[in-house]
Design an enzyme around this catalytic site. Structure first.
Site, PDB file in Angstrom:
ATOM      1  N   MET A 197       0.819  -0.983  -0.071  1.00 60.99           N
ATOM      2  CA  MET A 197      -0.011   0.034  -0.143  1.00 60.99           C
ATOM      3  C   MET A 197       1.041   1.319   0.027  1.00 60.99           C
ATOM      4  O   MET A 197       1.594   1.467   0.891  1.00 60.99           O
ATOM      5  CB  MET A 197      -0.979  -0.061   1.125  1.00 60.99           C
ATOM      6  CG  MET A 197      -2.007  -1.149   1.220  1.00 60.99           C
ATOM      7  SD  MET A 197      -2.821  -1.210   2.704  1.00 60.99           S
ATOM      8  CE  MET A 197      -1.763  -1.948   3.893  1.00 60.99           C
ATOM      9  N   GLN A 236       7.732  -4.544  -4.743  1.00 60.30           N
ATOM     10  CA  GLN A 236       6.830  -4.212  -5.862  1.00 60.30           C
ATOM     11  C   GLN A 236       7.345  -3.437  -6.755  1.00 60.30           C
ATOM     12  O   GLN A 236       7.666  -1.961  -6.237  1.00 60.30           O
ATOM     13  CB  GLN A 236       5.359  -3.964  -5.269  1.00 60.30           C
ATOM     14  CG  GLN A 236       4.466  -3.935  -6.534  1.00 60.30           C
ATOM     15  CD  GLN A 236       3.146  -3.612  -6.109  1.00 60.30           C
ATOM     16  OE1 GLN A 236       2.787  -2.390  -5.739  1.00 60.30           O
ATOM     17  NE2 GLN A 236       2.120  -4.631  -5.847  1.00 60.30           N
ATOM     18  N   CYS A 277      -3.069  -1.566  -9.229  1.00 63.03           N
ATOM     19  CA  CYS A 277      -3.383  -0.448  -8.577  1.00 63.03           C
ATOM     20  C   CYS A 277      -4.243   0.303  -9.610  1.00 63.03           C
ATOM     21  O   CYS A 277      -4.176   0.684 -10.709  1.00 63.03           O
ATOM     22  CB  CYS A 277      -2.151   0.520  -8.486  1.00 63.03           C
ATOM     23  SG  CYS A 277      -2.281   2.227  -7.800  1.00 63.03           S
ATOM     24  N   LYS A 333       0.497  -8.920  -8.915  1.00 65.20           N
ATOM     25  CA  LYS A 333      -0.552  -8.508  -8.343  1.00 65.20           C
ATOM     26  C   LYS A 333      -1.714  -8.038  -9.281  1.00 65.20           C
ATOM     27  O   LYS A 333      -1.134  -6.976 -10.034  1.00 65.20           O
ATOM     28  CB  LYS A 333      -0.461  -7.733  -7.272  1.00 65.20           C
ATOM     29  CG  LYS A 333      -1.682  -7.535  -6.379  1.00 65.20           C
ATOM     30  CD  LYS A 333      -1.580  -6.767  -4.990  1.00 65.20           C
ATOM     31  CE  LYS A 333      -2.487  -6.540  -4.079  1.00 65.20           C
ATOM     32  NZ  LYS A 333      -3.812  -5.853  -4.518  1.00 65.20           N
TER      33      LYS A 333
END
Length: 329
Positions: A17, A70, A100, A139
């Protein structure tokens, strides 16, 4: 849960995050039961590589492994180079962000915008997997919008490229964080590939964690927003999955001590000036469900001193403890 050569302590992961999963937060979540924590996203833009923010995000000192970093971008060559640079700085797992939903990310065709271009997804994944010897994970979301849910297609591309684990947030990019997470879509993705699949989205309690694991058949779960101000959710889930019993809520004094340790680490990591300001959002999360939290946050947000900030935290949680004892008497 295993990713490449790394056997994780459990199947509970901290979601990356931006502005949240810095080193102090990752270390805290690991200490309180998370099996792995993924870093904030790091841009593949070489021009940003020497920025203070990027350099700080590459600081893994004292952090338990495996170190998962990431990266974000839309150019295969730049992404491959970013992967190599991060491995050189200590990354043991490279995670690629194609989930995202932020406009500033999608407008440069990165993040979940990539889901609209499966051939480009394949080129990026191929380039990154070839560039490094460490495991590469991915992801994603379930698709760009409800009319274009192509998560199964992307998952198969990922598996074919050599990606070793896939985290899926159960919403499309267009859905943002609204509505309900699509666990059935995650289940379809899990059934379509043989690599580990990690379910993400709306997992906010031990009971929900168990339900999602059962409903999706996922190998692991990834928790993001529910860990903000509640990093002990990982130990709560572990206890429930192992014993079928819900832990009692933590006492105010215990929360106070966890928060004070978190604050001290933020001050050390960022320095007093920035640390105090970054700490405010964490203090808000820790106190949002507590009685009197709104007034407390108003007071905290007016101080620029670490000493005053800590004193206000102690005063607030000590008063909560007193109130609890009086109610129990």
């Amino acid at each position: 849960m295993r990713i490449g050569p790394y056997q994780l302590d459990n199947n509970l992961l901290v979601a990356p995050m931006a502005g949240v999963t810095d080193r102090p937060f990752r270390q805290l979540c690991r200490r309180l039961g998370a099996g792995m924590a993924v870093s904030e996203m790091i841009s593949s833009n070489a021009a940003l590589r020497g920025s203070r923010k990027t350099v700080r995000r590459l600081d893994f000192a004292g952090e338990p492994g495996p170190i998962a970093v990431q990266i974000l971008g839309a150019d295969p060559v730049a992404m491959a180079e970013a992967a190599r640079v991060n491995v050189a700085h200590g990354a043991q797992i490279i995670d690629i962000n194609m989930g995202c939903p932020a406009k500033k990310v999608c407008k440069v065709a990165a993040g979940s915008a990539l889901l609209m271009d499966p051939p480009l997804v394949g080129r990026i994944l191929d380039a990154v997997v070839r560039a490094v010897e460490v495991p590469v994970t991915l992801k994603i979301r379930t698709g760009w919008d409800p009319q274009h849910r192509n998560g199964v297609e992307i998952a198969r591309i990922a598996e074919g490229s050599g990606v070793q684990a896939l985290a899926v947030h159960g919403r499309t990019r267009a859905c943002g964080f609204s509505g309900q997470a699509e666990y059935d879509t995650i289940r379809s993705i899990k059934q379509a590939v043989s690599i580990p699949v990690i379910a993400n989205g709306d997992i906010d309690s031990p009971e929900k964690a168990k339900k999602v694991l059962e409903q999706t058949g996922a190998d692991a779960i990834m928790i993001g927003r529910a860990a903000q101000g509640r990093p002990w959710i990982f130990r709560e889930i572990t206890h429930y999955l192992e014993n079928g019993v819900t832990l009692a809520p933590p006492e105010p004094g215990w929360i106070r001590d966890i928060l004070l340790q978190h604050l001290e680490n933020l001050y050390q990591f960022y320095g007093e000036f920035q640390g105090v300001r970054i700490a405010r959002k964490h203090i808000a999360w820790y106190s949002k469900t507590q009685p009197g939290g709104a007034l407390f946050r108003q007071r905290v947000n007016t101080t620029d001193s670490t000493e005053k900030q800590q004193a206000l935290v102690m005063e607030f949680f000590d008063q909560l403890a007193i109130n609890n004892k009086e109610r129990a008497a």
